[in-house]
Motif scaffolding. Structure first.
Motif, PDB file in Angstrom:
ATOM      1  N   LEU A  96       0.825  -1.209   0.000  1.00  0.00           N
ATOM      2  CA  LEU A  96       0.000   0.000   0.000  1.00  0.00           C
ATOM      3  C   LEU A  96       0.858   1.258   0.000  1.00  0.00           C
ATOM      4  O   LEU A  96       0.549   2.237  -0.678  1.00  0.00           O
ATOM      5  N   ILE A 100       0.864   4.120  -2.942  1.00  0.00           N
ATOM      6  CA  ILE A 100       0.657   5.552  -2.683  1.00  0.00           C
ATOM      7  C   ILE A 100       1.727   6.383  -3.375  1.00  0.00           C
ATOM      8  O   ILE A 100       1.433   7.350  -4.095  1.00  0.00           O
ATOM      9  N   ALA A 234      -8.189   8.012  -0.406  1.00  0.00           N
ATOM     10  CA  ALA A 234      -8.005   7.267  -1.656  1.00  0.00           C
ATOM     11  C   ALA A 234      -8.676   7.974  -2.832  1.00  0.00           C
ATOM     12  O   ALA A 234      -8.116   8.046  -3.931  1.00  0.00           O
ATOM     13  N   PRO A 287       2.823  -3.252  -6.192  1.00  0.00           N
ATOM     14  CA  PRO A 287       1.806  -2.477  -6.938  1.00  0.00           C
ATOM     15  C   PRO A 287       1.891  -2.678  -8.450  1.00  0.00           C
ATOM     16  O   PRO A 287       0.855  -2.700  -9.134  1.00  0.00           O
ATOM     17  N   LEU A 299      -4.337   4.061  -9.375  1.00  0.00           N
ATOM     18  CA  LEU A 299      -4.236   3.524  -8.022  1.00  0.00           C
ATOM     19  C   LEU A 299      -5.040   2.239  -7.886  1.00  0.00           C
ATOM     20  O   LEU A 299      -6.253   2.223  -8.096  1.00  0.00           O
ATOM     21  N   LEU A 301      -5.405  -0.200  -4.891  1.00  0.00           N
ATOM     22  CA  LEU A 301      -4.998  -0.425  -3.506  1.00  0.00           C
ATOM     23  C   LEU A 301      -5.215  -1.867  -3.054  1.00  0.00           C
ATOM     24  O   LEU A 301      -4.285  -2.523  -2.575  1.00  0.00           O
ATOM     25  N   SER A 304      -3.062  -4.466  -4.784  1.00  0.00           N
ATOM     26  CA  SER A 304      -1.671  -4.294  -4.352  1.00  0.00           C
ATOM     27  C   SER A 304      -1.448  -4.909  -2.980  1.00  0.00           C
ATOM     28  O   SER A 304      -0.436  -5.584  -2.742  1.00  0.00           O
TER      29      SER A 304
END
Length: 350
Positions: A96, A100, A234, A287, A299, A301, A304
């Motif tokens: 995570l 990011i 997010a 990721p 993204l 999340l 990942s």
């Protein structure tokens, strides 16, 4: 007359829970299910292998409390289960964090390992262990968090150009600051006695050895808080991927969301560093692997986190078989992945 269905470019499933609804890609659901199944299978393998061999049925009975063997329950629940849960939680946290920073920098090299934030957490923990002489879990966690945040602030300020943060400058400045902190970490190790240096070196290799329930549950509690905060930002992170101007036109306070995301990413890395030492390359690779598996952009999340949990658990199983710390295994695999990633990016830019 019904309105025509919106074409999302891929098959999606609408999920509604009360007033909350979401669209989930069918491929993401399938991949996530397979990753959960693979992680559970690897967990059972980790729980049954070791000096005291067990069968899969004995492991399940020990976990459910239905077995008669107290020895099996002691080995599975008290000794091996915390290590498995640590690997899963740390892998998810690192993945995570990597997601990011790769989203913020819009670059596959945007990882706390590469841009120096992991080195900052390492430095903060070493200062607590070597300069202050404390080996308490909470003290090391506080040092790792402060070191990571201080490094993030320094890199962030160095990356500001004409009032905004340039993603490429963030990566370059982070690499430079990380190199400086690596030298500082080596100097700290050389200025203390041999016993303290050896203790810090063993911790710096990254390992789940000697971690039990008393360290697990505080870590899981903090991780749950960080996940809740990450869920709040997010949406803002996804808007930032459109560009600052587009995000601001939608009413988003871009710099505030970016700063909050950086703090959360550093906190996730620091949490793992405090618990198990610096474990590298999971945040870099997970990721990107998840994005390729779900064929997603931007993204991702949850995929990942699932990939990170599975990768680190597999690495820990391998580490136990070969007798190395898990950090050594991730460095070996991650180094090969980094070389492949750099070669791929070079070919793409030619």
């Amino acid at each position: 007359m019904t309105a025509p269905a919106l074409d999302h470019g891929h098959r999606v499933v609408a999920v509604r829970v009360g007033r909350v609804s979401a669209l989930l890609g069918l491929r993401s659901i399938v991949v996530g299910t397979l990753l959960v199944a693979a992680t559970l299978g690897t967990a059972v393998l980790a729980l049954r292998t070791g000096t005291y061999e067990l069968t899969a049925s004995e492991v399940v009975e020990a976990l459910l409390g239905t077995g008669d063997s107290q020895a099996a329950r002691l080995v599975v629940v008290e000794w091996r289960l915390p290590r498995v849960l640590f690997a899963v939680a740390c892998g998810a946290a690192l993945a995570l964090s990597g997601a990011i920073f790769q989203s913020l920098t819009r670059n596959p090299l945007g990882s706390p390992d590469i841009i120096g934030f992991g080195a900052g957490s390492h430095t903060g923990a070493l200062v607590v262990m070597l300069a202050l002489g404390s080996t308490r879990y909470l003290d090391i966690a506080a040092g790792a968090l402060l070191g990571g945040c201080a490094t993030a602030l320094l890199v962030y300020l160095l990356a500001v150009h004409r009032g905004s943060v340039q993603p490429f400058r963030l990566i370059i400045m982070g690499i430079g600051v990380g190199a400086l902190l690596g030298s500082l970490n080596s100097w700290l190790m050389l200025t203390v006695d041999v016993e303290s240096a050896m203790l810090a070196a063993v911790w710096a290799a990254g390992s789940f050895n000697a971690l039990g329930h008393e360290q697990l549950w505080p870590m899981v509690g903090v991780l749950a808080v960080l996940l809740a905060l990450l869920a709040l930002v997010a949406g803002g992170l996804r808007q930032l991927e459109l560009g600052d101007d587009a995000a601001r036109s939608l009413g988003l306070r871009a710099e505030r969301v970016r700063a909050a995301a950086v703090v959360l990413g550093v906190a996730l890395t620091a949490l793992v560093t405090a618990a198990a030492g610096p474990i590298t390359f999971v945040a870099l690779a997970a990721p990107q692997i998840a994005r390729r598996l779900v064929r997603g952009n931007g993204l991702v999340l949850l995929p990942s986190a699932l990939v990170g949990a599975f990768v680190l658990l597999v690495a820990d199983v391998v580490a136990q078989q070969v007798g190395f710390p898990v950090g050594v295994v991730t460095v070996c695999v991650g180094g090969a992945y980094l070389a492949w990633l750099l070669a791929t990016e070079f070919r793409r830019t030619r």
